[in-house]
Scaffold this active site. Structure first.
Site, PDB file in Angstrom:
ATOM      1  N   GLY A 121     -17.626  16.407 -33.739  1.00 29.21           N
ATOM      2  CA  GLY A 121     -18.815  15.486 -34.549  1.00 29.21           C
ATOM      3  C   GLY A 121     -19.694  16.018 -35.555  1.00 29.21           C
ATOM      4  O   GLY A 121     -20.409  15.623 -35.662  1.00 29.21           O
ATOM      5  N   ASP A 127     -14.465  25.618 -28.811  1.00 26.99           N
ATOM      6  CA  ASP A 127     -13.004  25.385 -29.081  1.00 26.99           C
ATOM      7  C   ASP A 127     -12.228  24.418 -28.249  1.00 26.99           C
ATOM      8  O   ASP A 127     -12.042  24.830 -26.999  1.00 26.99           O
ATOM      9  CB  ASP A 127     -12.322  26.725 -29.392  1.00 26.99           C
ATOM     10  CG  ASP A 127     -10.940  26.474 -29.789  1.00 26.99           C
ATOM     11  OD1 ASP A 127     -10.370  25.418 -29.837  1.00 26.99           O
ATOM     12  OD2 ASP A 127     -10.310  27.538 -30.558  1.00 26.99           O
ATOM     13  N   SER A 161     -18.358  17.059 -38.675  1.00 30.18           N
ATOM     14  CA  SER A 161     -17.874  17.002 -40.151  1.00 30.18           C
ATOM     15  C   SER A 161     -17.210  15.617 -40.257  1.00 30.18           C
ATOM     16  O   SER A 161     -16.652  15.221 -39.149  1.00 30.18           O
ATOM     17  CB  SER A 161     -17.205  18.032 -40.731  1.00 30.18           C
ATOM     18  OG  SER A 161     -16.197  18.581 -39.981  1.00 30.18           O
ATOM     19  N   TYR A 171       1.913  15.812 -35.174  1.00 24.91           N
ATOM     20  CA  TYR A 171       0.735  15.109 -35.209  1.00 24.91           C
ATOM     21  C   TYR A 171       0.738  13.736 -34.944  1.00 24.91           C
ATOM     22  O   TYR A 171       0.098  13.026 -33.938  1.00 24.91           O
ATOM     23  CB  TYR A 171       0.007  15.251 -36.534  1.00 24.91           C
ATOM     24  CG  TYR A 171      -1.125  14.389 -36.652  1.00 24.91           C
ATOM     25  CD1 TYR A 171      -2.404  14.928 -36.225  1.00 24.91           C
ATOM     26  CD2 TYR A 171      -1.113  13.136 -37.500  1.00 24.91           C
ATOM     27  CE1 TYR A 171      -3.680  14.132 -36.600  1.00 24.91           C
ATOM     28  CE2 TYR A 171      -2.322  12.281 -37.726  1.00 24.91           C
ATOM     29  CZ  TYR A 171      -3.657  12.977 -37.272  1.00 24.91           C
ATOM     30  OH  TYR A 171      -4.681  12.207 -37.469  1.00 24.91           O
ATOM     31  N   SER A 224      -4.485   7.398 -34.727  1.00 23.21           N
ATOM     32  CA  SER A 224      -4.260   7.001 -36.289  1.00 23.21           C
ATOM     33  C   SER A 224      -3.120   5.970 -36.693  1.00 23.21           C
ATOM     34  O   SER A 224      -2.184   5.758 -35.719  1.00 23.21           O
ATOM     35  CB  SER A 224      -3.694   8.688 -36.758  1.00 23.21           C
ATOM     36  OG  SER A 224      -3.133   8.466 -38.220  1.00 23.21           O
ATOM     37  N   LYS A 232      -0.609  11.555 -31.710  1.00 18.05           N
ATOM     38  CA  LYS A 232      -1.500  10.149 -32.098  1.00 18.05           C
ATOM     39  C   LYS A 232      -0.909   8.953 -31.357  1.00 18.05           C
ATOM     40  O   LYS A 232      -1.445   8.075 -30.858  1.00 18.05           O
ATOM     41  CB  LYS A 232      -1.562   9.950 -33.522  1.00 18.05           C
ATOM     42  CG  LYS A 232      -2.600  11.009 -34.340  1.00 18.05           C
ATOM     43  CD  LYS A 232      -3.756  10.988 -33.476  1.00 18.05           C
ATOM     44  CE  LYS A 232      -4.761  11.937 -34.294  1.00 18.05           C
ATOM     45  NZ  LYS A 232      -6.458  11.798 -33.811  1.00 18.05           N
TER      46      LYS A 232
END
Length: 255
Positions: free
Chosen positions: A20, A70, A22, A162, A149, A166
């Site tokens: 949260g 992390d 950037s 990735y 995504s 997703k």
């Protein structure tokens, strides 16, 4: 960024957002703060996160709780979630936003790279839910919004690890919705298109790329992080009380 729509049920609600500090996450943090929610967010980027807190304090006289962790460290994730609950009460809205959209060639991917990619992009989403779901079950309600995504829907060629993660988020969302629906907990996902975050601008945005995207979009403008706020607030609020197990595509109309 004063919201155009006010969701009164979000006021004073305990909200936890991953990533949260950037990009899209910062816009989401601001969006919930502007609704009057009690917001905590987890991020690894300390400078950006503290700057965001200062900005929001000046703008809204409300400061979100920054929890540095992390997300690959599940114990640290659980500890951060516990701190959010101690500060604001049981988390009633969880937004799983954090991600790492690193580009990679198939031949270059090692087992270690693959595991690290999924340790950021998929694994924490489940364990963040695990960390907060007890409070939601006790309350008999809750809303979880997982960010996926459109990249996997578009056969994006440059990041197969990735896109696998997703796509997995959609499966996770539906499985969690089935498991948690009887407890009054809704689980939905948002699939953004190409959003012009600072990271995107620094690493991958080109004039040609933007022109190509706008040619395919119905809306002839670039998407900004703020475009993800309204859909997320809606899914988190009682306005979406009948929605669960769904993926909302916010891509300007490519799909």
């Amino acid at each position: 960024m004063e919201p155009e729509t006010k969701y009164s049920d979000l006021k004073d609600l305990s909200v936890l957002i991953t990533g949260g500090g950037s990009g899209i996450g910062a816009a989401l943090t601001e969006g919930f703060v502007a609704q009057g929610a009690k917001v905590a967010f987890i991020d690894i980027a300390e400078d950006e996160s503290r700057n965001l807190c200062e900005t929001l304090q000046k703008r809204y006289a409300r400061t979100p709780l920054f929890l540095k962790a992390d997300l690959r460290d599940i114990d640290a994730l659980k500890e951060a979630a516990a701190k959010a609950e101690q500060a604001h009460g049981p988390v009633m809205v969880l937004v799983n936003n954090a991600a790492w959209d690193d580009r990679h060639e198939i031949e270059a991917v090692t087992p270690e790279y693959w595991d690290n990619n999924h340790a950021i992009n998929l694994k924490p989403q489940f364990f963040a839910v695990q960390a907060v779901v007890g409070g939601m079950k006790a309350a008999g309600r809750g809303a979880i919004v997982n960010f996926t995504s459109t990249s996997y829907m578009l056969n994006h060629h440059a990041m197969p690890a990735y896109t696998a993660a997703k796509a997995g988020i959609v499966g996770l969302t539906k499985g969690l919705a089935g498991a948690l629906g009887p407890h009054g907990i809704r689980v939905n996902a948002i699939a953004p298109g190409w959003v012009m975050t600072e990271r995107q601008k620094e690493l991958w945005v080109t004039k040609e790329g933007v022109e190509n995207t706008l040619e395919r979009q119905c809306l002839k403008r670039t998407l900004e992080p703020e475009d993800m706020v309204g859909p997320c607030l809606f899914l988190a609020s009682k306005a979406a009380s009948g929605m669960t197990a769904q993926t909302m595509i916010v891509d300007g109309g490519i799909l």
